[in-house]
Scaffold this active site. Sequence first.
Site, PDB file in Angstrom:
ATOM      1  N   LYS A   1       0.782  -1.253   0.000  1.00 60.57           N
ATOM      2  CA  LYS A   1       0.000   0.000   0.000  1.00 60.57           C
ATOM      3  C   LYS A   1       0.805   1.290   0.000  1.00 60.57           C
ATOM      4  O   LYS A   1       0.234   2.361   0.234  1.00 60.57           O
ATOM      5  CB  LYS A   1      -0.929   0.000   1.209  1.00 60.57           C
ATOM      6  CG  LYS A   1      -0.185  -0.119   2.528  1.00 60.57           C
ATOM      7  CD  LYS A   1      -1.008   0.339   3.698  1.00 60.57           C
ATOM      8  CE  LYS A   1      -0.118   0.487   4.905  1.00 60.57           C
ATOM      9  NZ  LYS A   1      -0.772   0.951   6.094  1.00 60.57           N
TER      10      LYS A   1
ATOM     11  N   SER B   1      -9.808   2.237  -2.128  1.00 60.52           N
ATOM     12  CA  SER B   1      -9.197   3.490  -1.671  1.00 60.52           C
ATOM     13  C   SER B   1      -9.714   4.655  -2.489  1.00 60.52           C
ATOM     14  O   SER B   1     -10.045   4.497  -3.673  1.00 60.52           O
ATOM     15  CB  SER B   1      -7.681   3.376  -1.842  1.00 60.52           C
ATOM     16  OG  SER B   1      -7.070   4.632  -1.743  1.00 60.52           O
TER      17      SER B   1
ATOM     18  N   TYR C   1       0.317   1.590  -7.346  1.00 59.74           N
ATOM     19  CA  TYR C   1      -0.531   1.174  -6.225  1.00 59.74           C
ATOM     20  C   TYR C   1      -1.999   1.480  -6.529  1.00 59.74           C
ATOM     21  O   TYR C   1      -2.883   0.620  -6.380  1.00 59.74           O
ATOM     22  CB  TYR C   1      -0.091   1.881  -4.928  1.00 59.74           C
ATOM     23  CG  TYR C   1      -1.182   1.928  -3.894  1.00 59.74           C
ATOM     24  CD1 TYR C   1      -1.528   0.775  -3.184  1.00 59.74           C
ATOM     25  CD2 TYR C   1      -1.904   3.095  -3.644  1.00 59.74           C
ATOM     26  CE1 TYR C   1      -2.554   0.801  -2.256  1.00 59.74           C
ATOM     27  CE2 TYR C   1      -2.920   3.125  -2.714  1.00 59.74           C
ATOM     28  CZ  TYR C   1      -3.250   1.979  -2.026  1.00 59.74           C
ATOM     29  OH  TYR C   1      -4.275   2.001  -1.125  1.00 59.74           O
TER      30      TYR C   1
ATOM     31  N   LYS D   1      -5.607  -0.969  -7.241  1.00 60.97           N
ATOM     32  CA  LYS D   1      -6.946  -0.865  -6.639  1.00 60.97           C
ATOM     33  C   LYS D   1      -8.012  -0.738  -7.730  1.00 60.97           C
ATOM     34  O   LYS D   1      -9.064  -1.385  -7.664  1.00 60.97           O
ATOM     35  CB  LYS D   1      -7.017   0.325  -5.674  1.00 60.97           C
ATOM     36  CG  LYS D   1      -6.185   0.163  -4.410  1.00 60.97           C
ATOM     37  CD  LYS D   1      -6.689  -0.986  -3.522  1.00 60.97           C
ATOM     38  CE  LYS D   1      -5.879  -1.108  -2.244  1.00 60.97           C
ATOM     39  NZ  LYS D   1      -6.161  -2.343  -1.491  1.00 60.97           N
TER      40      LYS D   1
HETATM   41  N1  UFG Z   1       2.140  15.350   4.331  1.00 66.98           N
HETATM   42  C1  UFG Z   1       3.119  16.229   4.779  1.00 66.98           C
HETATM   43  N2  UFG Z   1       4.227  15.707   5.393  1.00 66.98           N
HETATM   44  C2  UFG Z   1       4.408  14.362   5.568  1.00 66.98           C
HETATM   45  C3  UFG Z   1       3.389  13.463   5.122  1.00 66.98           C
HETATM   46  C4  UFG Z   1       2.283  14.003   4.499  1.00 66.98           C
HETATM   47  O1  UFG Z   1       3.000  17.443   4.621  1.00 66.98           O
HETATM   48  O2  UFG Z   1       5.446  13.960   6.117  1.00 66.98           O
HETATM   49  C5  UFG Z   1       0.921  15.895   3.704  1.00 66.98           C
HETATM   50  C6  UFG Z   1       0.689  15.434   2.290  1.00 66.98           C
HETATM   51  O3  UFG Z   1       1.367  16.285   1.372  1.00 66.98           O
HETATM   52  C7  UFG Z   1      -0.822  15.495   2.175  1.00 66.98           C
HETATM   53  C8  UFG Z   1      -1.303  15.151   3.589  1.00 66.98           C
HETATM   54  O4  UFG Z   1      -0.186  15.408   4.437  1.00 66.98           O
HETATM   55  O5  UFG Z   1      -1.237  16.807   1.882  1.00 66.98           O
HETATM   56  C9  UFG Z   1      -1.710  13.700   3.754  1.00 66.98           C
HETATM   57  O6  UFG Z   1      -0.663  12.860   3.287  1.00 66.98           O
HETATM   58  P1  UFG Z   1      -0.628  11.296   3.620  1.00 66.98           P
HETATM   59  O7  UFG Z   1       0.659  10.772   3.066  1.00 66.98           O
HETATM   60  O8  UFG Z   1      -0.902  11.082   5.060  1.00 66.98           O
HETATM   61  O9  UFG Z   1      -1.868  10.714   2.824  1.00 66.98           O
HETATM   62  P2  UFG Z   1      -2.210  10.791   1.249  1.00 66.98           P
HETATM   63  O10 UFG Z   1      -3.508  11.520   1.150  1.00 66.98           O
HETATM   64  O11 UFG Z   1      -1.094  11.287   0.446  1.00 66.98           O
HETATM   65  O12 UFG Z   1      -2.336   9.250   0.877  1.00 66.98           O
HETATM   66  C10 UFG Z   1      -3.374   8.450   1.375  1.00 66.98           C
HETATM   67  C11 UFG Z   1      -2.904   7.005   1.482  1.00 66.98           C
HETATM   68  C12 UFG Z   1      -2.668   6.424   0.129  1.00 66.98           C
HETATM   69  C13 UFG Z   1      -3.851   6.608  -0.758  1.00 66.98           C
HETATM   70  C14 UFG Z   1      -4.309   8.039  -0.767  1.00 66.98           C
HETATM   71  C15 UFG Z   1      -5.656   8.137  -1.442  1.00 66.98           C
HETATM   72  O13 UFG Z   1      -1.714   6.935   2.238  1.00 66.98           O
HETATM   73  O14 UFG Z   1      -2.450   5.032   0.265  1.00 66.98           O
HETATM   74  O15 UFG Z   1      -4.483   8.535   0.560  1.00 66.98           O
HETATM   75  O16 UFG Z   1      -5.634   9.052  -2.421  1.00 66.98           O
HETATM   76  F1  UFG Z   1      -3.549   6.252  -2.021  1.00 66.98           F
END
Ligand code: UFG
Length: 338
Positions: A84, A124, A147, A151
């Site tokens: 994932k 997802s 990934y 899905k």
């Molecule tokens: N972010 C930061 N710093 C970090 C990590 C994340 O600023 O260290 C920001 C990202 O840019 C984003 C938000 O926090 O704006 C959320 O990021 P996440 O990585 O927590 O989650 P995502 O929305 O990028 O990804 C999640 C899941 C994926 C899935 C996606 C669905 O982790 O598996 O949602 O679109 F594909």
Amino acid sequence: MRVLVSGGAGYIGSHTVVQLVAAGHEVLVVDSFVNAKPSVVGRIEGITGQHLPVHAFDLTDKDKTERLFASERIDAVIHFAGLKAVGESVAMPLEYYTNNLESTLSLVRAMLRHDVRKLVFSSSATVYGTDQDGATEDRTTFATNPYGWTKVMQEQILRDIGAADPTLRIALLRYFNPVGAHVSGTIGEDPQGIPNNLVPYLAQVAVGRRDQLDVFGDDYPTRDGTGERDYIHVEDLAAGHLAALHRIGTMDEPVATWNLGTGRPTSVLEMVAAFGRAVGRELPYRIVPRRPGDIAVSYADPSRAEAELGWRATRSVDDMCADTWRWQQANPQGYPDA
Ligand code: UFG
């Protein structure tokens, strides 16, 4: 019901197993433990007070999958198992396509052979590609990384199998951003290595494992310039699985799709502030350039799940942070190795 939970040792799987047992279901888990520690099993048993049978193998092993279905009565399957990590999938596409597709094919083949008709599948919001704001389930699906494509493809495979055999009952659940932990603080998210996701990273900053959070970009067209996401408490998400499992038993059509989200976006800086409130001090961060592949805004339209499942997320962002912090404080290094 006797429910097989694949990936039941993982983050969302473990919380769902606890709720299934509490609801009176008999649960068995299959997990490869490539991304989970065996010690989670004892933690789950500590909460439920019941022995949890666990089969430690990878569903891509067709023979072992077949033997499991031949030897156990199974009424329904909840299929969480899969790789994932978005970034890893870009670097290792073949591993992602092989693992995620072959495990689902192997599982469904065994289900059909042994007349198991009910399946709840972990999908997802990533299947909405770059089009994730206020997403409704009828939106066109596509992906922006391997990934995400796994899905999209697994959903399509399951829809085709459902069309060919209308006696099947399949729920495709599209999760937004799961965070939080069980209120006991004994099970939670335990990322291996440097966390990819915002809340686990913040939790490690709070507990002193990381110096500060890197905020990926403050120039998005959002309220404060940082990315907005629909964070959903893992306990609400787990409850959504039980609602879907119960609903498919009375459903008229073979396949249904439901978004599981709150419908409310929270920005990165709002989440940093909320986590700071849970911890009782401000958490350090710095603004860095955008992360490649990120979109500005993602949130669900959860109205179909509300209407058809009678399910709604009830926990707030402050609940998510308080529960994550309780888990992280009690387990600063995650689950023990043994
Ligand atoms: N972010 C930061 N710093 C970090 C990590 C994340 O600023 O260290 C920001 C990202 O840019 C984003 C938000 O926090 O704006 C959320 O990021 P996440 O990585 O927590 O989650 P995502 O929305 O990028 O990804 C999640 C899941 C994926 C899935 C996606 C669905 O982790 O598996 O949602 O679109 F594909």
